[in-house]
Write an enzyme that holds these catalytic residues in place. Structure first.
Site, PDB file in Angstrom:
ATOM      1  N   ARG A  21       0.969  -1.160  -0.003  1.00 14.16           N
ATOM      2  CA  ARG A  21      -0.078  -0.118  -0.070  1.00 14.16           C
ATOM      3  C   ARG A  21       0.836   1.274   0.120  1.00 14.16           C
ATOM      4  O   ARG A  21       0.444   2.333  -0.506  1.00 14.16           O
ATOM      5  CB  ARG A  21      -0.903   0.142   1.118  1.00 14.16           C
ATOM      6  CG  ARG A  21      -1.672   1.103   1.479  1.00 14.16           C
ATOM      7  CD  ARG A  21      -2.579   1.126   2.882  1.00 14.16           C
ATOM      8  NE  ARG A  21      -1.419   0.700   3.986  1.00 14.16           N
ATOM      9  CZ  ARG A  21      -0.960   1.833   4.590  1.00 14.16           C
ATOM     10  NH1 ARG A  21      -0.664   3.038   4.285  1.00 14.16           N
ATOM     11  NH2 ARG A  21      -0.088   1.406   5.649  1.00 14.16           N
ATOM     12  N   HIS A  51      12.022   2.425  22.582  1.00 16.17           N
ATOM     13  CA  HIS A  51      11.434   3.716  23.087  1.00 16.17           C
ATOM     14  C   HIS A  51      10.388   3.332  24.190  1.00 16.17           C
ATOM     15  O   HIS A  51       9.335   3.184  23.619  1.00 16.17           O
ATOM     16  CB  HIS A  51      11.081   4.660  22.481  1.00 16.17           C
ATOM     17  CG  HIS A  51      11.023   6.255  22.698  1.00 16.17           C
ATOM     18  ND1 HIS A  51       9.689   6.760  22.753  1.00 16.17           N
ATOM     19  CD2 HIS A  51      11.694   6.812  23.232  1.00 16.17           C
ATOM     20  CE1 HIS A  51      10.048   7.946  23.201  1.00 16.17           C
ATOM     21  NE2 HIS A  51      11.131   8.155  23.758  1.00 16.17           N
ATOM     22  N   ARG A 126     -13.668 -19.977  26.647  1.00 17.58           N
ATOM     23  CA  ARG A 126     -12.832 -19.575  25.298  1.00 17.58           C
ATOM     24  C   ARG A 126     -13.340 -18.560  24.388  1.00 17.58           C
ATOM     25  O   ARG A 126     -13.014 -18.668  23.186  1.00 17.58           O
ATOM     26  CB  ARG A 126     -13.255 -21.187  24.446  1.00 17.58           C
ATOM     27  CG  ARG A 126     -12.725 -22.296  25.029  1.00 17.58           C
ATOM     28  CD  ARG A 126     -12.828 -23.584  24.136  1.00 17.58           C
ATOM     29  NE  ARG A 126     -14.013 -24.007  24.065  1.00 17.58           N
ATOM     30  CZ  ARG A 126     -14.725 -24.977  24.968  1.00 17.58           C
ATOM     31  NH1 ARG A 126     -14.157 -25.380  25.979  1.00 17.58           N
ATOM     32  NH2 ARG A 126     -15.894 -25.469  24.592  1.00 17.58           N
ATOM     33  N   CYS A 146      -3.463  -3.373  12.570  1.00 11.67           N
ATOM     34  CA  CYS A 146      -2.566  -4.219  12.203  1.00 11.67           C
ATOM     35  C   CYS A 146      -2.465  -5.286  13.185  1.00 11.67           C
ATOM     36  O   CYS A 146      -2.663  -6.742  12.945  1.00 11.67           O
ATOM     37  CB  CYS A 146      -1.181  -3.550  12.268  1.00 11.67           C
ATOM     38  SG  CYS A 146      -0.811  -2.359  11.064  1.00 11.67           S
ATOM     39  N   ARG A 166      -2.407  -9.115  11.416  1.00  9.38           N
ATOM     40  CA  ARG A 166      -2.658  -9.133  10.295  1.00  9.38           C
ATOM     41  C   ARG A 166      -1.467  -8.786   9.290  1.00  9.38           C
ATOM     42  O   ARG A 166      -1.178  -9.218   8.237  1.00  9.38           O
ATOM     43  CB  ARG A 166      -3.969  -8.836   9.580  1.00  9.38           C
ATOM     44  CG  ARG A 166      -4.018  -7.152   9.906  1.00  9.38           C
ATOM     45  CD  ARG A 166      -4.771  -6.423   8.674  1.00  9.38           C
ATOM     46  NE  ARG A 166      -4.461  -5.228   8.893  1.00  9.38           N
ATOM     47  CZ  ARG A 166      -3.851  -4.242   8.061  1.00  9.38           C
ATOM     48  NH1 ARG A 166      -3.135  -4.888   7.186  1.00  9.38           N
ATOM     49  NH2 ARG A 166      -3.950  -2.919   8.142  1.00  9.38           N
ATOM     50  N   ASP A 169       5.255  -4.975  10.347  1.00 10.46           N
ATOM     51  CA  ASP A 169       6.655  -4.446  10.103  1.00 10.46           C
ATOM     52  C   ASP A 169       7.684  -5.019  10.968  1.00 10.46           C
ATOM     53  O   ASP A 169       7.633  -4.420  12.103  1.00 10.46           O
ATOM     54  CB  ASP A 169       6.319  -2.791   9.930  1.00 10.46           C
ATOM     55  CG  ASP A 169       7.361  -2.229   9.738  1.00 10.46           C
ATOM     56  OD1 ASP A 169       8.838  -2.718   9.862  1.00 10.46           O
ATOM     57  OD2 ASP A 169       7.691  -0.922   9.868  1.00 10.46           O
ATOM     58  N   HIS A 207       6.701  -9.000   7.273  1.00  9.20           N
ATOM     59  CA  HIS A 207       7.561  -8.238   6.329  1.00  9.20           C
ATOM     60  C   HIS A 207       8.662  -7.374   6.687  1.00  9.20           C
ATOM     61  O   HIS A 207       8.490  -6.703   7.793  1.00  9.20           O
ATOM     62  CB  HIS A 207       6.732  -7.480   5.215  1.00  9.20           C
ATOM     63  CG  HIS A 207       5.647  -6.409   5.781  1.00  9.20           C
ATOM     64  ND1 HIS A 207       4.427  -6.859   5.944  1.00  9.20           N
ATOM     65  CD2 HIS A 207       5.777  -5.403   6.142  1.00  9.20           C
ATOM     66  CE1 HIS A 207       3.922  -5.766   6.774  1.00  9.20           C
ATOM     67  NE2 HIS A 207       4.674  -4.990   6.889  1.00  9.20           N
ATOM     68  N   LEU A 208       9.478  -7.299   5.735  1.00  7.36           N
ATOM     69  CA  LEU A 208      10.804  -6.336   5.940  1.00  7.36           C
ATOM     70  C   LEU A 208      10.534  -5.278   4.924  1.00  7.36           C
ATOM     71  O   LEU A 208      10.497  -5.583   3.655  1.00  7.36           O
ATOM     72  CB  LEU A 208      11.989  -6.950   6.006  1.00  7.36           C
ATOM     73  CG  LEU A 208      12.380  -7.769   7.440  1.00  7.36           C
ATOM     74  CD1 LEU A 208      13.720  -8.540   6.968  1.00  7.36           C
ATOM     75  CD2 LEU A 208      12.637  -6.774   8.512  1.00  7.36           C
TER      76      LEU A 208
END
Length: 264
Positions: A21, A51, A126, A146, A166, A169, A207-208
């Site tokens: 995106r 941080h 549950r 995210c 989902r 980064d 992902h990277l």
């Protein structure tokens, strides 16, 4: 936090080049899980400095149901700035969904209060779940959730939590996410007179970003250091009454920080 470095290496070794995106480009894998025993230490990445102020204040902000960055700015936290509008608003993001999920009949559900009551009164359920993924309000959010869905589990007097994220980064976001949910487990456990168990992190698109590769290799060259310990200095009346000053991280000795651009 060897697991975190192993995940980085896995993305480098097995990742597929994908567009995204933001237009930045990523190396991505799908489906990965890590388990952290919170009895073994607080899972704060040590191969770069994190941080902690931002992590704590962001969680407190979520728990207040706030979706405007004014509180964050008052506490020198800028991690949401890129997504806020001119008034500092983000739309119905995490805090709104956690504390005031709207129902068709006009009511609002406080999911955090609900799961606390479940943990105290029906710990074997549950259904002790919080969701931020409200499909009816996604288009009003500055950024779709995210870390979208988490479930609590009680066994042998210990509280565990599993998060489904989902989109992850790995370099910038994941260290924050792990520490934030580990902190939440500690807080919920204290409120329910339970010990902490495991935090289980499950990632979807993991992902990277293409502009984080040098920083990733730098971290992989560093040896992880012992995990710190979280100390909560008092037990407030409720989960919503914690303050920044209530938390202390003891023994955090990380490698120097590593800067990287945020993909917006």
């Amino acid at each position: 936090m060897k697991q975190y470095l192993e995940l980085m290496q896995k993305v480098l070794d097995e990742g597929t080049q994908k567009n995204d995106r933001t237009g930045t480009g990523t190396l991505s894998i799908f489906g990965h899980q890590m388990r952290f025993n919170l009895q073994d230490g607080f899972p704060l990445v040590t191969t770069k400095r994190c941080h902690l102020r931002s992590i704590i204040h962001e969680l407190l902000w979520f728990l207040q149901g706030d979706t405007n960055i004014a509180y964050l700015h008052e506490n020198n936290v800028t991690i949401w700035d890129e997504w806020a509008d001119e008034n500092g608003d983000l739309g119905p993001v995490y805090g709104k969904q956690w504390r005031a999920w709207p129902t068709p009949d006009g009511r609002h559900i406080d999911q955090i209060t609900t799961v606390l009551n479940q943990l105290k009164n029906d710990p074997d359920s549950r259904r002790i779940i919080v969701s931020a993924w409200n499909v009816g309000e996604l288009d009003k959010m500055a950024l779709a959730p995210c870390h979208a869905f988490f479930q609590f589990y009680v066994a042998d007097g210990k509280l565990s939590c599993q998060l489904y994220q989902r989109s992850c980064d790995v370099f910038l976001g994941l260290p924050f996410n792990i520490a934030s949910y580990a902190l939440l487990v500690h807080m919920m456990a204290q409120q329910c007179d339970l010990e902490v168990g495991d935090f289980v992190w499950t990632g979807g698109d993991t992902h990277l970003y293409s502009n984080h590769m040098d920083q990733t290799h730098l971290q992989l060259s560093r040896e992880p250091r012992p995990l710190p310990k979280l100390i909560i200095k008092r037990k407030p009346e409720s989960i919503f009454d914690y303050r920044f000053e209530d938390f202390e991280i003891e023994g955090y000795d990380p490698h120097p920080g590593v800067k990287a651009p945020v993909a917006i």
